[in-house]
Motif scaffolding. Structure first.
Motif, PDB file in Angstrom:
ATOM      1  N   ARG A 116      -2.865  -1.746  -4.179  1.00  0.00           N
ATOM      2  CA  ARG A 116      -3.208  -2.283  -2.860  1.00  0.00           C
ATOM      3  C   ARG A 116      -3.645  -1.173  -1.915  1.00  0.00           C
ATOM      4  O   ARG A 116      -4.586  -1.335  -1.138  1.00  0.00           O
ATOM      5  CB  ARG A 116      -2.015  -3.032  -2.281  1.00  0.00           C
ATOM      6  N   ARG A 117      -2.959  -0.027  -1.984  1.00  0.00           N
ATOM      7  CA  ARG A 117      -3.319   1.091  -1.116  1.00  0.00           C
ATOM      8  C   ARG A 117      -4.706   1.629  -1.444  1.00  0.00           C
ATOM      9  O   ARG A 117      -5.473   2.005  -0.542  1.00  0.00           O
ATOM     10  CB  ARG A 117      -2.275   2.205  -1.251  1.00  0.00           C
ATOM     11  N   GLN A 119      -7.190  -0.109  -3.012  1.00  0.00           N
ATOM     12  CA  GLN A 119      -8.202  -1.113  -2.735  1.00  0.00           C
ATOM     13  C   GLN A 119      -8.371  -1.394  -1.252  1.00  0.00           C
ATOM     14  O   GLN A 119      -9.475  -1.730  -0.792  1.00  0.00           O
ATOM     15  CB  GLN A 119      -7.850  -2.414  -3.455  1.00  0.00           C
ATOM     16  N   GLN A 120      -7.287  -1.243  -0.480  1.00  0.00           N
ATOM     17  CA  GLN A 120      -7.335  -1.505   0.959  1.00  0.00           C
ATOM     18  C   GLN A 120      -6.801  -0.302   1.727  1.00  0.00           C
ATOM     19  O   GLN A 120      -5.696  -0.330   2.260  1.00  0.00           O
ATOM     20  CB  GLN A 120      -6.517  -2.755   1.288  1.00  0.00           C
ATOM     21  N   ILE A 123      -4.452   0.172   5.342  1.00  0.00           N
ATOM     22  CA  ILE A 123      -3.665  -1.024   5.635  1.00  0.00           C
ATOM     23  C   ILE A 123      -2.207  -0.791   5.269  1.00  0.00           C
ATOM     24  O   ILE A 123      -1.926  -0.277   4.213  1.00  0.00           O
ATOM     25  CB  ILE A 123      -4.213  -2.241   4.854  1.00  0.00           C
TER      26      ILE A 123
END
Length: 213
Positions: A206-207, A209-210, A213
């Motif tokens: 997640r970190r 890919q985004q 955030i």
């Protein structure tokens, strides 16, 4: 249909217990990597020390097995260490998603609660430090086993011209570079913190890919 779903689905309890069992097995295997390295290196150094009548080149090749063994066992240690961190991140996710009717159990989670997680990591790092120190000590002893007997021999002063020859210097420098390279790389391998120790694979993806955030 419901019976089929039950057969094809592994319960959360079974997954959690299996992961805990695997962590225990990996910890044992990681300890064994240290013991195997220490035992094997001791045998190699003892054998090389007994080769007093052999040429220095033969003893040098035998002693090169010490840093090679260190590097091999360091890779195995790294494998188990990374797997332990990956499994603990899985266990932490399981504990976070545990039964909401028992919040007290989630609050004292061993794998994701910061007090337990940081303490467990700190204690596991003692093993890494001990492994790195063992590699440094045994590799140094191996190198001294090669150098000291030659310097202490009665014929050393008369052989000084051979030691200072360009061919010997190049060969010795090449050997020393290889010896130190495997020793240092092995120490760095056991010193490095596992990838998934701080964040789980899901959090890391997640970190990446985004970002931000």
């Amino acid at each position: 249909m419901e019976d089929s779903d039950k057969v094809n689905t592994v319960s959360a309890d079974a997954r959690y217990l299996a992961a805990w069992s695997e962590v225990t097995a990996r910890i044992t295997q990681r300890q064994n990597a240290l013991y195997i390295f220490m035992a094997t290196s001791g045998v190699i150094i003892g054998f090389a020390f007994s080769m007093k009548g052999f040429p220095v080149g033969a003893r040098a090749l035998v002693l090169l097995a010490v840093p090679l063994t260190a590097y091999t066992m360091a890779l195995l240690n790294e494998k188990h260490n990374q797997t332990i961190a990956l499994l603990r991140s899985f266990l932490a996710l399981c504990e976070k998603s545990s039964d909401k009717t028992m919040p007290s159990l989630r609050d004292i989670s061993y794998n994701w609660h910061i007090d337990f997680r940081e303490a467990a990591l700190r204690f596991r790092r003692y093993h890494d430090r001990a492994f790195a120190i063992a590699i440094a000590v045994l590799c140094t002893i191996g190198l001294l086993t090669l150098v000291v007997p030659r310097l202490a021999s009665k014929g050393f002063p008369t052989n000084l011209s051979d030691v200072m020859s360009p061919g010997f210097i190049i060969s010795a420098a090449f050997y020393l570079a290889i010896y130190l390279m495997f020793s240092i790389v092995a120490m760095l391998a056991v010193w490095r913190t596992a990838v998934y120790e701080i964040e789980s694979p899901i959090e890391r993806r997640r970190r990446i890919q985004q970002p931000g955030i």
